[in-house]
Write an enzyme that holds these catalytic residues in place. Sequence first.
Site, PDB file in Angstrom:
ATOM      1  CG  ASP A   1      -0.196   0.226   2.525  1.00 55.79           C
ATOM      2  OD1 ASP A   1       0.808  -0.472   2.749  1.00 55.79           O
ATOM      3  OD2 ASP A   1      -0.630   1.070   3.338  1.00 55.79           O
TER       4      ASP A   1
ATOM      5  CD  GLU B   1       4.325   0.469   6.961  1.00 55.98           C
ATOM      6  OE1 GLU B   1       5.225   0.708   7.792  1.00 55.98           O
ATOM      7  OE2 GLU B   1       3.945   1.311   6.098  1.00 55.98           O
TER       8      GLU B   1
END
Length: 409
Positions: free
Chosen positions: A80, A175
């Site tokens: 991400d 994350e």
Amino acid sequence: MQHIIDRFISYVTIDTQSDSTSNATPSTSKQWNLAKKLVEELKEVGMENVTIDENAYIMATLPSNIEKQVPTIGFISHFDTSPDFTATNVKPQIVRNYNGEDILLNKEKGIVLSPSYFDDLLLYEGQTLITTDGTTLLGADDKAGVTEIVTAMEYLINHPEIKHGKIRVGFTPDEEIGRGAHKFDVAEFGADWAYTMDGSQIGELEYENFNAAEAKITIQGKSVHPGYAKGKMVNAILIAHEFISLLPTEEVPQKTTGREGFFHVHHIHGEIESTTLELIIRDHDRKLFEKRKSDLQAIASKLNTLYSDCLSLEINDQYYNMKEKVEPVLHIVELAKEAMLSVGIAPIIKPIRGGTDGSQLSYMGLPCPNIFAGGHNFHGKYEYVPVESMQKAIEVIVKICELNATKNS
């Protein structure tokens, strides 16, 4: 190097921003686009036991090519990208043989990446840089790490003469919003220890990070016509301002470095009747971290006394300093250090002024220091990554695998 460039660009041009307001995992459905691509790519390069679960956590295995049993090691990155700056329609630009001068990112908007402000650029004269076009972030955090892990595994598969034990790789969503390790199955991963490829400058090797918490302050006010407000109005916006004024003025991100902690006010939303203040708390020292939380409680109590219990404070811990979990197995840091030196890199061992999946994973039973991925200026339009740094990160991964086999066999 073109192979690295092509792989990296194929990842960063897929929008995978996470969203802290979502309760889903992954927090955005578009993260699946890259997750599914990675699964297929891992299979194509020859990885085994490639899996992806219902939350988009990816794992894969490179089997040992030696007879003797050695520790199973892992490499982990997140796919991400940060919600702090747009990642829609990323258009990477390649600057070959960088000459040490200003880089024009966007002529129309007059956006320049300059070594006069970002002096780290001068470390990479003569190298190939990948930058943004000035309108989006790049996504080197952490698609550089993903690129490096996939490419290193591909290299080991294509060079069976390099001996290694069993290797596990893992890629995580979310994350950037602090949830990357929340649903990571450590037992299923089955590694003795791992490394996150999620650092910045070439040479970084980190096993200390902040203790971290988030705080939300909700203030209820009373709105009255300002002409008749004396003794009646309670302005929630001004109380929020007063709360901020009671925080230590020198303990903010822009005035701290190294192991110095801070309070960081990052969102305020409000009107007279109701205002919400959000901030984060960071400190490497656990006792100072706990004191910071107590200090916020004291400010809240003071303002509640002054303004008739108008304020509520919610504090949630996010992650802790991995140093406590890594120091008992410090040989895993020494292994990475030796690997860096073996490929001509001077290790830069320093505390992380942030957190990684590794900080949470270390407390989940998987000691997990952090290694450089090569990028700079994360989460914004000035982000860039030298391709040579990614190449060196790949070499470090390969060397760690090789050393783990030779030193333990």
